[in-house]
Write a protein that holds these residues in place. Structure first.
Motif, PDB file in Angstrom:
ATOM      1  N   LEU A   1       1.649  -8.098 -12.634  1.00  0.00           N
ATOM      2  CA  LEU A   1       2.242  -9.519 -12.202  1.00  0.00           C
ATOM      3  C   LEU A   1       3.471  -9.235 -11.471  1.00  0.00           C
ATOM      4  O   LEU A   1       4.031  -8.090 -11.428  1.00  0.00           O
ATOM      5  N   VAL A   2       3.995 -10.339 -10.659  1.00  0.00           N
ATOM      6  CA  VAL A   2       5.265  -9.980  -9.841  1.00  0.00           C
ATOM      7  C   VAL A   2       6.439  -9.824 -10.884  1.00  0.00           C
ATOM      8  O   VAL A   2       7.330  -8.914 -10.599  1.00  0.00           O
ATOM      9  N   GLU A   3       6.420 -10.278 -11.987  1.00  0.00           N
ATOM     10  CA  GLU A   3       7.375 -10.085 -12.880  1.00  0.00           C
ATOM     11  C   GLU A   3       7.278  -8.622 -13.354  1.00  0.00           C
ATOM     12  O   GLU A   3       8.568  -8.074 -13.741  1.00  0.00           O
ATOM     13  N   ASP A   4       6.245  -8.132 -13.653  1.00  0.00           N
ATOM     14  CA  ASP A   4       5.886  -6.826 -14.008  1.00  0.00           C
ATOM     15  C   ASP A   4       6.568  -5.755 -12.971  1.00  0.00           C
ATOM     16  O   ASP A   4       7.224  -4.889 -13.313  1.00  0.00           O
ATOM     17  N   GLN A   5       6.417  -6.030 -11.651  1.00  0.00           N
ATOM     18  CA  GLN A   5       6.712  -5.137 -10.703  1.00  0.00           C
ATOM     19  C   GLN A   5       8.303  -5.253 -10.506  1.00  0.00           C
ATOM     20  O   GLN A   5       8.836  -4.148 -10.520  1.00  0.00           O
ATOM     21  N   ARG A   6       8.949  -6.498 -10.804  1.00  0.00           N
ATOM     22  CA  ARG A   6      10.183  -6.455 -10.702  1.00  0.00           C
ATOM     23  C   ARG A   6      11.023  -5.659 -12.054  1.00  0.00           C
ATOM     24  O   ARG A   6      12.127  -5.020 -11.801  1.00  0.00           O
ATOM     25  N   TYR A   7      10.194  -5.678 -13.232  1.00  0.00           N
ATOM     26  CA  TYR A   7      10.790  -5.056 -14.225  1.00  0.00           C
ATOM     27  C   TYR A   7      10.541  -3.440 -13.933  1.00  0.00           C
ATOM     28  O   TYR A   7      11.424  -2.830 -14.322  1.00  0.00           O
ATOM     29  N   LEU A   8       9.510  -3.112 -13.579  1.00  0.00           N
ATOM     30  CA  LEU A   8       9.412  -1.459 -13.360  1.00  0.00           C
ATOM     31  C   LEU A   8      10.315  -1.151 -12.138  1.00  0.00           C
ATOM     32  O   LEU A   8      10.845  -0.083 -12.214  1.00  0.00           O
ATOM     33  N   LYS A   9      10.543  -1.982 -11.070  1.00  0.00           N
ATOM     34  CA  LYS A   9      11.661  -1.426 -10.088  1.00  0.00           C
ATOM     35  C   LYS A   9      12.976  -1.507 -10.447  1.00  0.00           C
ATOM     36  O   LYS A   9      13.803  -0.559 -10.149  1.00  0.00           O
ATOM     37  N   GLN A  10      13.221  -2.126 -11.741  1.00  0.00           N
ATOM     38  CA  GLN A  10      14.775  -2.019 -12.305  1.00  0.00           C
ATOM     39  C   GLN A  10      14.753  -0.683 -13.009  1.00  0.00           C
ATOM     40  O   GLN A  10      15.956  -0.259 -13.429  1.00  0.00           O
ATOM     41  N   MET A  11      13.342  -0.253 -13.388  1.00  0.00           N
ATOM     42  CA  MET A  11      13.622   1.186 -14.303  1.00  0.00           C
ATOM     43  C   MET A  11      13.879   2.332 -13.052  1.00  0.00           C
ATOM     44  O   MET A  11      13.760   3.298 -13.856  1.00  0.00           O
ATOM     45  N   ASP A  12      13.974   1.907 -12.068  1.00  0.00           N
ATOM     46  CA  ASP A  12      14.016   3.028 -10.885  1.00  0.00           C
ATOM     47  C   ASP A  12      13.054   4.006 -10.937  1.00  0.00           C
ATOM     48  O   ASP A  12      13.418   5.248 -11.021  1.00  0.00           O
ATOM     49  N   ILE A  13      11.923   3.689 -11.154  1.00  0.00           N
ATOM     50  CA  ILE A  13      10.768   4.812 -10.888  1.00  0.00           C
ATOM     51  C   ILE A  13      10.778   5.626  -9.646  1.00  0.00           C
ATOM     52  O   ILE A  13      10.688   5.128  -8.576  1.00  0.00           O
ATOM     53  N   LYS A  14      10.861   6.871  -9.760  1.00  0.00           N
ATOM     54  CA  LYS A  14      10.916   7.832  -8.394  1.00  0.00           C
ATOM     55  C   LYS A  14       9.389   8.300  -7.945  1.00  0.00           C
ATOM     56  O   LYS A  14       9.286   8.187  -6.830  1.00  0.00           O
ATOM     57  N   THR A  15       8.678   8.418  -8.954  1.00  0.00           N
ATOM     58  CA  THR A  15       7.532   9.110  -8.541  1.00  0.00           C
ATOM     59  C   THR A  15       6.302   8.547  -9.419  1.00  0.00           C
ATOM     60  O   THR A  15       6.470   8.197 -10.728  1.00  0.00           O
ATOM     61  N   VAL A  16       5.226   8.265  -9.091  1.00  0.00           N
ATOM     62  CA  VAL A  16       4.014   7.706  -9.567  1.00  0.00           C
ATOM     63  C   VAL A  16       2.789   8.834  -9.439  1.00  0.00           C
ATOM     64  O   VAL A  16       2.640   9.161  -8.100  1.00  0.00           O
ATOM     65  N   ILE A  17       2.291   9.268 -10.269  1.00  0.00           N
ATOM     66  CA  ILE A  17       1.309  10.336 -10.136  1.00  0.00           C
ATOM     67  C   ILE A  17      -0.144   9.514 -10.814  1.00  0.00           C
ATOM     68  O   ILE A  17      -0.291   9.230 -11.837  1.00  0.00           O
ATOM     69  N   ASP A  18      -1.143   9.385  -9.759  1.00  0.00           N
ATOM     70  CA  ASP A  18      -2.404   8.609 -10.190  1.00  0.00           C
ATOM     71  C   ASP A  18      -3.507   9.681 -10.360  1.00  0.00           C
ATOM     72  O   ASP A  18      -3.682  10.300  -9.464  1.00  0.00           O
ATOM     73  N   LEU A  19      -3.981   9.864 -11.450  1.00  0.00           N
ATOM     74  CA  LEU A  19      -4.939  10.855 -11.776  1.00  0.00           C
ATOM     75  C   LEU A  19      -6.457  10.391 -11.920  1.00  0.00           C
ATOM     76  O   LEU A  19      -7.480  10.982 -12.296  1.00  0.00           O
ATOM     77  N   ARG A  20      -6.625   9.362 -11.150  1.00  0.00           N
ATOM     78  CA  ARG A  20      -7.963   8.865 -10.901  1.00  0.00           C
ATOM     79  C   ARG A  20      -8.829   9.463  -9.689  1.00  0.00           C
ATOM     80  O   ARG A  20      -8.078  10.021  -8.878  1.00  0.00           O
TER      81      ARG A  20
END
Length: 365
Positions: free
Chosen positions: A117-136
């Protein structure tokens, strides 16, 4: 460094700890390094040695520190509490065999962020995520691509886990859909004794799948790059790795990280089995959809087995790894291109040390 326990009761975050007295002064921050935007506050106990942190944790992830006779306690909520992810959680707070503790706020394992959700993306961006690894697999990614979390690096690595890919399929709503077709095909299979035996056999495929995550060259190549991405900087950076449900492909990735950090096997299994707790609401929803189309016990048992998190599954990985290589360290060195210096770097980056303790102590001055 010792762990503070933070648990959630509906909208309340409650902190418990062996050193809590009334009142208690704590540090809290949205920065897991405790270097920026650190606040000090006196809290009162609530009930049996509990402190209610809800007033400071409404829409941001917080990290809390306390001090007792120069001993520093650090904690955070295990699960990332947003609606769009069931199984996103922090690998911090695990104690190693050398009595060090993994850092909170940097290594996150998760289910797929394809429905945020939009609010989820906002929350995660506040966590300052630098890298996402997708194992699919590429097909899974094409069908349900990740939503943006503000990351600077986004890496796709496919361990070629066909059973896990099948297990991760998300039912779709509708009167005529693939789920209804799939269930009816399984019903036809379960209508004979031979077909029932086949379904029982298929339920055991996840054990073989976990074996293959350890032993196949394609999987080893993927996890070799995975560990390089985790270990690419000397300073810790927030990273999320995931498959679809965050169970097996992600579970083996978490086992590799925790094992190389020195966390014992029992704790690694406990972390793996947490998926069953966090994914339960999602799995119940999925089974409710399947039950709209069948009440056949063989079919439902098979579909449930694809979603379950079992000790036997992780055993499938550990048994072959220990038989062939002895330890995670030996396996990683021989098959994943990991060196002793890589392991030391990983520990220096993601385990609390004296510098971290002194940094937090200085925040009280």
């Amino acid at each position: 460094m010792k762990k503070l326990n933070i648990t959630r009761e509906q909208e309340k975050l409650l902190l418990t700890g062996e050193f809590l007295n009334e009142p208690q002064t704590l540090l809290y921050t949205t920065d897991p390094s405790f270097s920026n935007k650190v606040y000090k506050k006196e809290f009162l106990l609530n009930g049996e040695k509990q402190i209610d942190l809800s007033e400071v944790s409404s829409n941001q992830r917080i990290y809390v520190a306390g001090i007792d006779n120069q001993q520093v306690y650090v904690g955070a909520e295990r699960r990332v509490s947003i609606n769009g992810l069931y199984n996103c959680r922090d690998l911090g707070g695990y104690v190693t065999k050398e009595k060090q503790m993994t850092k909170w706020g940097y290594l996150f394992r998760s289910d797929a962020p394809d429905h945020l959700l939009v609010e989820d993306q906002r929350y995660l961006k506040q966590m300052d995520i630098k890298t996402v690894i997708d194992l699919r697999s590429p097909g899974e990614i094409e069908k349900n691509p990740d939503k943006d979390m503000g990351e600077t690096d986004h890496v796709e690595l496919d361990p070629h886990a066909e059973v896990a890919k099948k297990a991760s399929e998300v039912p779709s709503q509708g009167t005529s859909n693939k789920d209804e077709v799939k269930v009816h095909m399984l019903e036809q299979l379960a209508s004979t004794a031979e077909g029932q035996a086949t379904l029982i056999k298929w339920q055991k495929q996840m054990i073989q799948q976990m074996h293959d995550l350890v032993m196949t060259e394609k999987s080893q190549a993927a996890y070799s790059i995975f560990l390089k991405m985790v270990n690419q900087t000397a300073e810790p950076k927030a990273l999320i790795f995931h498959c679809q449900g965050g169970k097996d492909r992600t579970g083996w990735g978490a086992a590799l990280i925790l094992g190389l950090l020195g966390v014992d096997k029992k704790t690694i299994y406990q972390d793996y089995l947490l998926t069953d707790t966090y994914n339960r609401p999602r799995n119940e929803m999925r089974m409710a959809i399947y039950k709209q189309y069948t009440d056949n016990a063989f079919v439902l048992d098979y579909l449930a087995s694809l979603q379950q998190t079992k000790v036997d599954y992780l055993d499938g990985a550990f048994h072959v790894m220990e038989k062939e290589f002895g330890t995670i360290e030996a396996y990683a060195k021989e098959k994943l291109d990991v060196t002793d210096s890589d392991i030391q770097r990983l520990k220096s980056t993601y385990l609390y040390n004296e510098k971290d303790r002194q940094n937090i102590l200085n925040r009280w001055k």
